[in-house]
Design a protein around this motif. Sequence first.
Motif, PDB file in Angstrom:
ATOM      1  N   UNK A 135      -2.004   6.923  16.660  1.00  0.00           N
ATOM      2  CA  UNK A 135      -2.797   7.702  15.811  1.00  0.00           C
ATOM      3  C   UNK A 135      -3.297   6.685  14.917  1.00  0.00           C
ATOM      4  N   UNK A 136      -4.549   6.653  14.483  1.00  0.00           N
ATOM      5  CA  UNK A 136      -5.119   5.881  13.279  1.00  0.00           C
ATOM      6  C   UNK A 136      -5.727   6.752  12.211  1.00  0.00           C
ATOM      7  N   UNK A 137      -5.251   6.195  10.977  1.00  0.00           N
ATOM      8  CA  UNK A 137      -5.438   7.073  10.012  1.00  0.00           C
ATOM      9  C   UNK A 137      -6.141   6.220   8.669  1.00  0.00           C
ATOM     10  N   UNK A 138      -7.343   6.751   8.149  1.00  0.00           N
ATOM     11  CA  UNK A 138      -8.133   6.008   7.492  1.00  0.00           C
ATOM     12  C   UNK A 138      -8.266   6.901   6.168  1.00  0.00           C
ATOM     13  N   UNK A 139      -7.902   6.176   4.850  1.00  0.00           N
ATOM     14  CA  UNK A 139      -8.168   7.058   3.685  1.00  0.00           C
ATOM     15  C   UNK A 139      -8.859   5.947   2.832  1.00  0.00           C
ATOM     16  N   UNK A 140      -9.861   6.593   2.345  1.00  0.00           N
ATOM     17  CA  UNK A 140     -10.642   5.829   0.966  1.00  0.00           C
ATOM     18  C   UNK A 140     -10.635   6.250  -0.282  1.00  0.00           C
ATOM     19  N   UNK A 141     -10.445   5.473  -1.232  1.00  0.00           N
ATOM     20  CA  UNK A 141     -10.422   6.118  -2.509  1.00  0.00           C
ATOM     21  C   UNK A 141     -11.568   5.474  -3.514  1.00  0.00           C
ATOM     22  N   UNK A 142     -12.335   6.355  -4.124  1.00  0.00           N
ATOM     23  CA  UNK A 142     -13.220   5.968  -5.080  1.00  0.00           C
ATOM     24  C   UNK A 142     -12.800   5.702  -6.697  1.00  0.00           C
ATOM     25  N   UNK A 143     -13.674   5.024  -7.388  1.00  0.00           N
ATOM     26  CA  UNK A 143     -13.149   4.662  -8.788  1.00  0.00           C
ATOM     27  C   UNK A 143     -13.875   5.787  -9.287  1.00  0.00           C
ATOM     28  N   UNK A 144     -13.247   6.145 -10.585  1.00  0.00           N
ATOM     29  CA  UNK A 144     -13.253   7.452 -11.288  1.00  0.00           C
ATOM     30  C   UNK A 144     -12.984   6.905 -12.994  1.00  0.00           C
ATOM     31  N   UNK A 145     -13.472   7.649 -13.816  1.00  0.00           N
ATOM     32  CA  UNK A 145     -13.122   7.524 -15.151  1.00  0.00           C
ATOM     33  C   UNK A 145     -11.722   8.114 -15.504  1.00  0.00           C
ATOM     34  N   UNK A 146     -11.798   9.008 -14.703  1.00  0.00           N
ATOM     35  CA  UNK A 146     -10.177   9.870 -14.943  1.00  0.00           C
ATOM     36  C   UNK A 146      -9.066   9.374 -14.330  1.00  0.00           C
ATOM     37  N   UNK A 147      -9.270   8.513 -13.116  1.00  0.00           N
ATOM     38  CA  UNK A 147      -8.028   8.316 -12.409  1.00  0.00           C
ATOM     39  C   UNK A 147      -7.876   6.849 -12.209  1.00  0.00           C
ATOM     40  N   UNK A 148      -9.133   6.172 -12.623  1.00  0.00           N
ATOM     41  CA  UNK A 148      -8.814   4.623 -12.451  1.00  0.00           C
ATOM     42  C   UNK A 148      -9.826   4.016 -11.352  1.00  0.00           C
ATOM     43  N   UNK A 149      -9.415   2.643 -11.118  1.00  0.00           N
ATOM     44  CA  UNK A 149     -10.156   2.078 -10.087  1.00  0.00           C
ATOM     45  C   UNK A 149      -9.674   2.368  -8.721  1.00  0.00           C
ATOM     46  N   UNK A 150     -10.476   2.502  -7.680  1.00  0.00           N
ATOM     47  CA  UNK A 150     -10.111   2.727  -6.427  1.00  0.00           C
ATOM     48  C   UNK A 150      -9.362   1.740  -5.572  1.00  0.00           C
ATOM     49  N   UNK A 151      -9.023   0.547  -5.969  1.00  0.00           N
ATOM     50  CA  UNK A 151      -8.295  -0.422  -5.240  1.00  0.00           C
ATOM     51  C   UNK A 151      -6.883   0.103  -5.960  1.00  0.00           C
ATOM     52  N   UNK A 152      -6.875   0.218  -6.984  1.00  0.00           N
ATOM     53  CA  UNK A 152      -5.479   0.640  -7.677  1.00  0.00           C
ATOM     54  C   UNK A 152      -4.901   1.738  -7.084  1.00  0.00           C
ATOM     55  N   UNK A 153      -5.718   2.763  -6.874  1.00  0.00           N
ATOM     56  CA  UNK A 153      -5.367   4.117  -6.372  1.00  0.00           C
ATOM     57  C   UNK A 153      -4.827   3.831  -4.877  1.00  0.00           C
ATOM     58  N   UNK A 154      -5.586   2.997  -3.996  1.00  0.00           N
ATOM     59  CA  UNK A 154      -5.356   2.815  -2.843  1.00  0.00           C
ATOM     60  C   UNK A 154      -3.806   2.013  -2.596  1.00  0.00           C
ATOM     61  N   UNK A 155      -3.743   0.942  -3.641  1.00  0.00           N
ATOM     62  CA  UNK A 155      -2.513   0.232  -3.621  1.00  0.00           C
ATOM     63  C   UNK A 155      -1.121   1.265  -3.929  1.00  0.00           C
ATOM     64  N   UNK A 156      -1.357   2.320  -4.739  1.00  0.00           N
ATOM     65  CA  UNK A 156      -0.251   3.117  -4.983  1.00  0.00           C
ATOM     66  C   UNK A 156       0.038   4.090  -3.915  1.00  0.00           C
ATOM     67  N   UNK A 157      -1.184   4.357  -3.154  1.00  0.00           N
ATOM     68  CA  UNK A 157      -1.010   5.212  -2.017  1.00  0.00           C
ATOM     69  C   UNK A 157      -0.361   4.351  -0.813  1.00  0.00           C
ATOM     70  N   UNK A 158      -0.774   2.989  -0.679  1.00  0.00           N
ATOM     71  CA  UNK A 158      -0.186   2.303   0.496  1.00  0.00           C
ATOM     72  C   UNK A 158       1.270   2.134   0.107  1.00  0.00           C
ATOM     73  N   UNK A 159       1.667   2.067  -1.051  1.00  0.00           N
ATOM     74  CA  UNK A 159       2.991   1.785  -1.261  1.00  0.00           C
ATOM     75  C   UNK A 159       3.897   3.045  -0.932  1.00  0.00           C
ATOM     76  N   UNK A 160       3.438   4.281  -1.204  1.00  0.00           N
ATOM     77  CA  UNK A 160       3.853   5.499  -1.098  1.00  0.00           C
ATOM     78  C   UNK A 160       3.967   5.672   0.627  1.00  0.00           C
ATOM     79  N   UNK A 161       2.879   5.379   1.239  1.00  0.00           N
ATOM     80  CA  UNK A 161       3.001   5.384   2.720  1.00  0.00           C
ATOM     81  C   UNK A 161       4.117   4.544   3.242  1.00  0.00           C
ATOM     82  N   UNK A 162       4.349   3.236   3.049  1.00  0.00           N
ATOM     83  CA  UNK A 162       5.472   2.331   3.343  1.00  0.00           C
ATOM     84  C   UNK A 162       6.704   3.151   3.059  1.00  0.00           C
TER      85      UNK A 162
END
Length: 292
Positions: A135-162
């Motif tokens: 299985x291949x899963x892809x998840x992309x995060x956008x930047x937003x004023x309320x949640x922050x920068x996309x790469x930071x959100x992706x980094x947090x999700x990456x850590x959670x996945x691991x």
Amino acid sequence: MSEGTMHQPAQRDRLDPQRAKRVSRALVCAAAVPVMLIVAGCSSDSGSGDGASKEAGPGATTSAATAAPTVQAAAYKKLPEPCAVLSAKTLTELVPKGAKSGKEGSSSDTASRGSCSWTSLDNNGVKGSQFRWLNVSLLRFDSSQTQGEGDKLAQAYYTKQVREAQSVTGAKSTKSEPVAGAGDEATAVRYDLKKKEGAFKQQTVVARVENVVVTIDYNGAGLAGDKAPSADTLTKAAEKAVKEAVAAVTTANGTGSGSGAGSPSASPTKSASKSPSKAASASPSPSATKKS
């Protein structure tokens, strides 16, 4: 000289001190007038300056306070077709009997998330069978004023996945190791999982490239008496797959086809969309990390 005349100088002497006091007070008051005028003038200037300062001060503070903080735009704006991120050669190696069986997972926003799974069963009759699932899963995060920068959100999700891959219920002999050459950061987690069908060897490789997280879930088992596959072989294959998937992400966004850190070559435009929510699991794998 009469007695009345003798007393007049004495009376004038008595009056002179009083007159002197009045004169002194007049002089003091006269001298005080310019001082008061000067003080009043200073006070007037000072008040005018303070007023101007107060008038400008709060306005500037309010303007600075209400200005929205700058959020860096997300690097990647789209995802590749999930069932096309792996080459035919790689699919043949990982799922030899199911290279063309790719099934895309449902997604309400294909620009933000997607998945594809393949199933392979090499049935050798009485000699047993070899089962593989990918299985291949892809998840992309956008930047937003309320949640922050996309790469930071992706980094947090990456850590959670691991972490989720490392804490699957019933997992045995769990091992984790970093994976080089797969985006900005990548980790491979492998473990054994006993099921009624047999002993499964599970590999989960999570990689982050900028604001996109790629998760590869790959498991194999020897069924009906066939021997279990090598965990080292399965892990190596899963790591190869995640590198190809990361390269597909960068290529889809026009930033080259390398599998290293995928920094964009040009500054992307700012996106107004919100960060995607985590999709529900669509795979039959026992790992808790499968997201579509």
